[in-house]
Structure formats: structure tokens, C-alpha cells
Design an enzyme around this catalytic site. Structure first.
Site, PDB file in Angstrom:
ATOM      1  N   SER A  97      13.217  19.310   2.251  1.00 50.84           N
ATOM      2  CA  SER A  97      13.241  18.515   1.011  1.00 50.84           C
ATOM      3  C   SER A  97      12.310  19.090  -0.049  1.00 50.84           C
ATOM      4  O   SER A  97      12.717  19.319  -1.197  1.00 50.84           O
ATOM      5  CB  SER A  97      12.819  17.077   1.306  1.00 50.84           C
ATOM      6  OG  SER A  97      13.671  16.516   2.267  1.00 50.84           O
ATOM      7  N   CYS A 107      14.430  15.910   7.230  1.00 55.13           N
ATOM      8  CA  CYS A 107      14.999  14.678   6.658  1.00 55.13           C
ATOM      9  C   CYS A 107      16.517  14.668   6.760  1.00 55.13           C
ATOM     10  O   CYS A 107      17.117  13.718   7.244  1.00 55.13           O
ATOM     11  CB  CYS A 107      14.568  14.541   5.200  1.00 55.13           C
ATOM     12  SG  CYS A 107      15.325  13.125   4.391  1.00 55.13           S
ATOM     13  N   CYS A 117      15.513  11.269   8.397  1.00 58.02           N
ATOM     14  CA  CYS A 117      15.928  10.129   7.566  1.00 58.02           C
ATOM     15  C   CYS A 117      17.432   9.894   7.533  1.00 58.02           C
ATOM     16  O   CYS A 117      17.890   8.771   7.741  1.00 58.02           O
ATOM     17  CB  CYS A 117      15.478  10.325   6.114  1.00 58.02           C
ATOM     18  SG  CYS A 117      13.984  11.264   5.878  1.00 58.02           S
ATOM     19  N   LYS A 169      19.179   9.211  11.025  1.00 54.98           N
ATOM     20  CA  LYS A 169      18.562   7.958  11.505  1.00 54.98           C
ATOM     21  C   LYS A 169      19.151   6.745  10.795  1.00 54.98           C
ATOM     22  O   LYS A 169      19.551   5.770  11.406  1.00 54.98           O
ATOM     23  CB  LYS A 169      17.049   8.052  11.287  1.00 54.98           C
ATOM     24  CG  LYS A 169      16.218   6.856  11.653  1.00 54.98           C
ATOM     25  CD  LYS A 169      16.088   5.823  10.562  1.00 54.98           C
ATOM     26  CE  LYS A 169      15.603   6.261   9.236  1.00 54.98           C
ATOM     27  NZ  LYS A 169      14.205   6.673   9.136  1.00 54.98           N
ATOM     28  N   TYR A 184       6.541   5.040  13.372  1.00 52.45           N
ATOM     29  CA  TYR A 184       7.828   4.953  12.678  1.00 52.45           C
ATOM     30  C   TYR A 184       8.987   5.282  13.630  1.00 52.45           C
ATOM     31  O   TYR A 184       9.922   4.519  13.767  1.00 52.45           O
ATOM     32  CB  TYR A 184       7.885   5.991  11.564  1.00 52.45           C
ATOM     33  CG  TYR A 184       7.187   5.672  10.268  1.00 52.45           C
ATOM     34  CD1 TYR A 184       7.913   5.259   9.165  1.00 52.45           C
ATOM     35  CD2 TYR A 184       5.824   5.857  10.119  1.00 52.45           C
ATOM     36  CE1 TYR A 184       7.300   5.020   7.940  1.00 52.45           C
ATOM     37  CE2 TYR A 184       5.199   5.616   8.899  1.00 52.45           C
ATOM     38  CZ  TYR A 184       5.940   5.208   7.815  1.00 52.45           C
ATOM     39  OH  TYR A 184       5.327   4.974   6.609  1.00 52.45           O
ATOM     40  N   GLU A 235      11.804   2.765  15.143  1.00 56.61           N
ATOM     41  CA  GLU A 235      13.165   2.865  14.598  1.00 56.61           C
ATOM     42  C   GLU A 235      14.171   3.123  15.718  1.00 56.61           C
ATOM     43  O   GLU A 235      15.239   2.506  15.765  1.00 56.61           O
ATOM     44  CB  GLU A 235      13.217   3.970  13.534  1.00 56.61           C
ATOM     45  CG  GLU A 235      12.434   3.571  12.278  1.00 56.61           C
ATOM     46  CD  GLU A 235      12.491   4.608  11.169  1.00 56.61           C
ATOM     47  OE1 GLU A 235      12.839   5.778  11.439  1.00 56.61           O
ATOM     48  OE2 GLU A 235      12.178   4.241  10.018  1.00 56.61           O
ATOM     49  N   HIS A 247      19.331 -16.203  -7.796  1.00 58.63           N
ATOM     50  CA  HIS A 247      19.624 -17.165  -6.745  1.00 58.63           C
ATOM     51  C   HIS A 247      21.081 -17.074  -6.296  1.00 58.63           C
ATOM     52  O   HIS A 247      21.941 -16.896  -7.146  1.00 58.63           O
ATOM     53  CB  HIS A 247      19.345 -18.578  -7.287  1.00 58.63           C
ATOM     54  CG  HIS A 247      19.437 -19.640  -6.242  1.00 58.63           C
ATOM     55  ND1 HIS A 247      18.533 -19.754  -5.214  1.00 58.63           N
ATOM     56  CD2 HIS A 247      20.348 -20.631  -6.074  1.00 58.63           C
ATOM     57  CE1 HIS A 247      18.874 -20.783  -4.451  1.00 58.63           C
ATOM     58  NE2 HIS A 247      19.974 -21.320  -4.941  1.00 58.63           N
ATOM     59  N   GLU A 255      14.296 -13.419  -4.305  1.00 57.42           N
ATOM     60  CA  GLU A 255      13.738 -14.379  -5.268  1.00 57.42           C
ATOM     61  C   GLU A 255      12.444 -15.005  -4.750  1.00 57.42           C
ATOM     62  O   GLU A 255      11.639 -15.510  -5.524  1.00 57.42           O
ATOM     63  CB  GLU A 255      14.758 -15.460  -5.638  1.00 57.42           C
ATOM     64  CG  GLU A 255      15.075 -16.433  -4.522  1.00 57.42           C
ATOM     65  CD  GLU A 255      16.097 -17.498  -4.924  1.00 57.42           C
ATOM     66  OE1 GLU A 255      15.942 -18.107  -5.990  1.00 57.42           O
ATOM     67  OE2 GLU A 255      17.064 -17.704  -4.161  1.00 57.42           O
TER      68      GLU A 255
END
Ligand code: NDP
Length: 455
Positions: free
Chosen positions: A15, A43, A48, A51, A177, A181, A436, A441
Site C-alpha cells: 500500500s 493489505c 484487510c 479478511k 486484531y 478477527e 432516525h 443517532e
């Protein structure tokens, strides 16, 4: 005419390396990138992207059963691992090609092979020496295993994406991580998961309340999550299974053992020490605010400098470096308020300080939390809940930390991170009108303080 073959020689087409090469080439200079494996680095190929695809696969599984509460009647379809794995691989091949096309379009050249720094201004690759005004080390990192007997039986995240068959049981070592995951991924695909973490509570460094909430949900989903627990050795059995001996002396039988116990910078056999590039005690390349190493013509960024092993950080470092070297006017990248997400199940995401960090740094801290069931789950039958948390520094009223665990956490925190980066106060959050009905929110309707800290 430059006295060098290249203005910039980038080692590593992950990357950070690709972003730096493309941006630098766009300024009109002569750039080449060397890569020994697939373009895109960890990645794209082993991190990433695959995954997240596997996380999506688990979401479909959960959606089939949740849909019955909404009137959909069907038998739960069977899951086919090979289809997911092979479709993922096909997509990645397309991505590799797309990245090579982008590099070519930018004017940067791609050289295949393992590169090695020879001098402050030259790199050797495939038996050829190339000279360069500047060299950029963007070689990433690799998984590390605990030094236990039987470590040869451990798999890392590098091997886990392309398993021939989905195991019935998996043992995952680690509480960061990757371990968390993959615990969610394998659990969501129907594998019996046991995750072990050596300390009191996994996901060290994140907000304690969020970590406890995530642990509780993971256990409810059937993950055998054990803390203060470690593996002392792993033995292979004649039937192909593995027996792990744990630190309390108990034995655990499983079909696969994944060790997700951290990643170390790729600095070996690059010629760095020979040319005098200084490394940190942890083996990362030492750089200054603009990624310059102890050798002025050599730069480094991304996982290899081990500041934050996150793709968007490597991209930001690459853009900062190119602006600094070739465009002028760059300011050092700020490593404050970088949002992050763990795509566990439930996922969670954070920006800014945890409650514990905030209390250490500021004398007066107010905490606002809400825990609720998303509207969708009123009918889905799922017990999933959401935890949202704001940390406010009372004197300035600034929101200094925002955390969310539960569905949509990463998507929502990305927006909240902009508000924190802009210095938003709690009053600004309160003045913002909600959308909403959403989970998001709740970030703007947190009126009642949960607790406050004074010292
Ligand atoms: P992490 O550093 O996140 O976690 C490593 C875990 O392994 C920790 O729980 C650590 O424990 C434990 N550990 C380390 N050494 C041992 C040992 N010898 N025995 C037992 N346990 C051990 O690393 P990961 O491998 O999970 O991921 C590497 C990096 O990749 C992450 O830090 C992150 O920056 C990046 N990443 C980011 C993702 C995302 O953005 N969603 C996804 C995946 C990776 P302790 O806490 O006690 O040190």
C-alpha cells in the site's frame, strides 16, 4: 539529465510503496518499484481485503437465520468454503492487475524480484545494479510466532486464507486484531473456535469497557475465549489433529492452530545494516518526521517503521513523504486521532482516547455511554447489542474519545473521527440533529452522563 538511473527507487509494492511511487511519478520524476511477490502487499493479498470478504461471508450466514423473523422462510443454505476461497482469489488477481495498470499509468516502472540496498545510492536486483537519487524502503512486516516446541505446526494469517478445507475446530493464539478477527470469521463459518490470550483481557490498548463488551458477545456467540491462558507446546497426532498443552497443564485437541501473535518489520537481508541505516531496538527502520533514515538518501515508511501497522497510515505517510520531497510545503503527519476498527464479531471501532488514557491525561473527564439493541434485532431474534461511548474533557467540553462496538461501528466511527479532528465539543454533538432510526443517532442524543472522573 540525472546522474542516476532513477530519481526514486521504491522497494516494496504494498500500500505505502505503490502510493508513494504513483504520486512521485505524477510529479514527473523517474520512479521504479521492486516487488518480489504479488502487487498490493499484505493489505490486498493477505490482510484487510480478503479478511473483510470473509467477514462479509459470515454476515450472510447470520442474515439467513435472522431473516425468518422478517417473514422469510427458507432452510439455511449450506456454506461452501472452496467457493468463497476461490472467488476471493479471483478477485485478488484482478486487483493485482488493476494495481499494476495504475502504476504503469502513473509512469512508474515495476521490476520483479528481490531488491537489496548496495550503497546509499544503489540497489541490486536480479543481478543488476541500479542507481537512484533516493531509495524508499516500504517492505512491510511479517507474522511472528511464539518460541514454543511445535511452532512448526502453527499457521499464520499468511496461510489461513487459502486452506484446502475448512477445519471443524481451530485454536487461535493471541488477543490482538488478527486473532480476534479470525475468531469471528471461523465462528461465523461454523467452525468450533477456541481463542487464547495470555493476559487478563484481550485487545490491549483499547477502551476496557469496549473490550469487556466485545468479549461477552464473542462468548455468547459460542467462541471459547480464554484469558490468562497460553500454549506451552503443540504436538501433531497420527490422525492429523493437534494437541496443545496449555499453561495450566490441560490439553486441548484441535484441527488447526493459528498464531496471531504480532508482526515484525521486514528489514533482514535488505543490506540496510551494511549501508548504515539505523534500526530501533524492535528492529524497525528508524526515521524522522519526514521518513528520512540515518542515511539522508534513504527513506522508509509503512509497517517497516512500525509506528502504526495500518494501511491508511502507510498511505498517509507516503503522501506526506512525496509532498515533502517533490512538491514542498508538507507538514509532518499527525498520529493523533487516527481511527481504527477491529472486524471481530461484534466489530468495534475507536478514535481518540480510551477512558483509561483520558483519566491519566486530564483531571476531569466525563463519560457518556449507551447500550441498546438495534431496531433490526427487535425482529431478528439475535441477542446482539450495541455499545456507544463518548469521552469528554470537562474543562474544554471537547470530545476526546469516541468508541462503538456492534454492527456498523467502523462505518460510523469514520464520520465521528472527522468531528473529533475538527475539535468538536460535546455541545456540538448535542446540537447535531440525528438521523432516525439509526444506531448512529445515539452519538448525538447522549444527554445523561454515565459517570465522571475527578482528580
Ligand atoms: P497485535 O499486536 O494486534 O496482537 C498480537 C497479540 O498476540 C497480542 O494479544 C499479544 O499479547 C499476543 N502475543 C504476542 N506475543 C505472544 C506470545 N509470544 N505468546 C502469546 N501471545 C503473544 O498483532 P496482530 O498479529 O493481531 O496484528 C498485527 C498488526 O496488524 C496489528 O497490530 C494491526 O496494526 C494490524 N492489523 C490491523 C487490522 C485492522 O486494521 N482491522 C487487522 C489486522 C491487523 P499482548 O497484548 O500481551 O502483547
Amino acid at each position: 539529465m540525472s546522474r542516476y538511473d532513477y530519481d526514486l527507487f521504491v522497494i516494496g509494492a504494498g500500500s505505502g510503496g505503490i502510493r508513494a511511487a504513483r504520486m512521485a511519478a505524477a510529479t514527473g520524476i523517474k520512479v521504479t518499484v521492486a516487488e518480489q511477490a504479488r502487487t498490493g502487499g499484505t493489505c490486498v493479498n493477505l490482510g484487510c481485503v480478503p479478511k473483510k470478504l470473509y467477514v462479509h461471508a459470515t454476515e450472510y450466514g447470520a442474515a439467513f437465520s435472522a431473516a425468518t423473523g422478517f417473514g422469510w422462510q427458507a432452510t439455511t443454505p449450506a456454506f461452501d468454503w472452496a467457493t468463497l476461497r476461490d472467488n476471493k482469489s479471483a478477485l485478488l488477481s484482478t486487483s493485482n492487475q488493476a494495481m499494476e495498470n495504475m502504476l504503469a499509468k502513473s509512469g512508474a516502472e515495476l521490476i520483479r524480484g528481490r531488491a537489496r540496498v548496495q550503497t546509499a545510492h544503489s540497489v541490486e536486483i536480479a543481478g543488476t545494479s541500479c542507481s537512484a537519487a533516493r531509495i524508499l524502503i516500504a517492505t512491510g512486516s511479517h507474522p511472528v510466532f511464539p518460541a514454543i516446541p511445535g511452532r512448526e505446526h502453527l499457521l499464520s494469517s499468511d496461510q489461513i486464507f487459502d486452506l484446502e478445507r475448512l477445519p471443524e475446530r481451530i485454536l487461535i493464539i493471541g488477543g490482538g486484531y488478527i486473532a480476534s478477527e479470525f475468531a469471528g470469521i471461523f465462528n461465523g463459518l461454523g467452525v468450533k473456535v477456541c481463542q487464547l490470550y495470555r493476559g487478563d483481557l484481550f485487545l490491549r490498548g483499547f477502551d476496557t469497557e469496549i473490550r469487556e463488551f466485545v468479549a461477552g458477545h464473542m462468548r455468547r456467540k459460542g467462541i471459547d475465549l480464554r484469558f490468562n491462558c497460553d500454549v506451552e507446546k503443540v504436538e501433531k497426532e497420527p490422525d492429523g489433529s493437534y494437541t496443545a498443552t496449555l499453561n495450566d497443564g490441560s490439553l486441548l485437541t484441535t484441527d488447526l492452530v493459528l498464531a496471531a501473535t504480532g508482526r515484525r518489520p521486514n528489514t533482514s537481508e535488505l543490506g540496510l545494516e551494511q549501508v548504515g541505516v539505523e534500526l530501533t531496538a524492535a528492529g524497525a527502520v528508524k526515521v524522522d518526521d519526514f521518513y528520512q533514515t540515518s542515511i539522508p538518501s534513504i527513506f522508509a515508511l509503512g509497517d517497516v517503521i512500525d509506528r502504526m501497522q495500518l494501511t491508511p497510515v502507510a498511505l498517509a505517510e507516503a503522501m506526506t513523504l512525496v509532498k515533502h520531497l517533490y512538491q514542498g510545503g508538507a507538514t509532518p503527519l499527525s498520529y493523533q486521532l487516527i481511527p481504527t476498527a477491529v472486524f471481530s464479531n461484534p466489530p468495534f471501532s475507536s478514535v481518540g482516547l480510551s477512558e483509561e488514557e483520558a483519566c491519566q491525561r486530564y483531571p476531569q473527564v466525563d463519560i457518556y455511554t449507551t447500550e441498546f439493541r438495534a431496531l433490526k434485532h427487535a425482529l431478528s431474534g439475535s441477542g446482539d447489542r450495541i455499545l456507544i461511548k463518548l469521552i469528554v474533557e470537562r474543562n474544554s467540553d471537547r470530545v476526546i474519545g469516541a468508541h462503538m462496538a456492534g454492527e456498523g461501528a467502523a462505518e460510523i466511527i469514520q464520520g465521528v473521527a472527522v468531528a473529533l479532528k475538527a475539535g468538536a465539543t460535546k455541545a456540538i454533538f448535542d446540537q447535531t440533529v440525528g438521523i432516525h432510526p439509526t444506531s448512529a443517532e445515539e452519538f448525538v442524543t447522549l444527554r445523561t452522563m454515565t459517570r465522571s472522573h475527578n482528580r
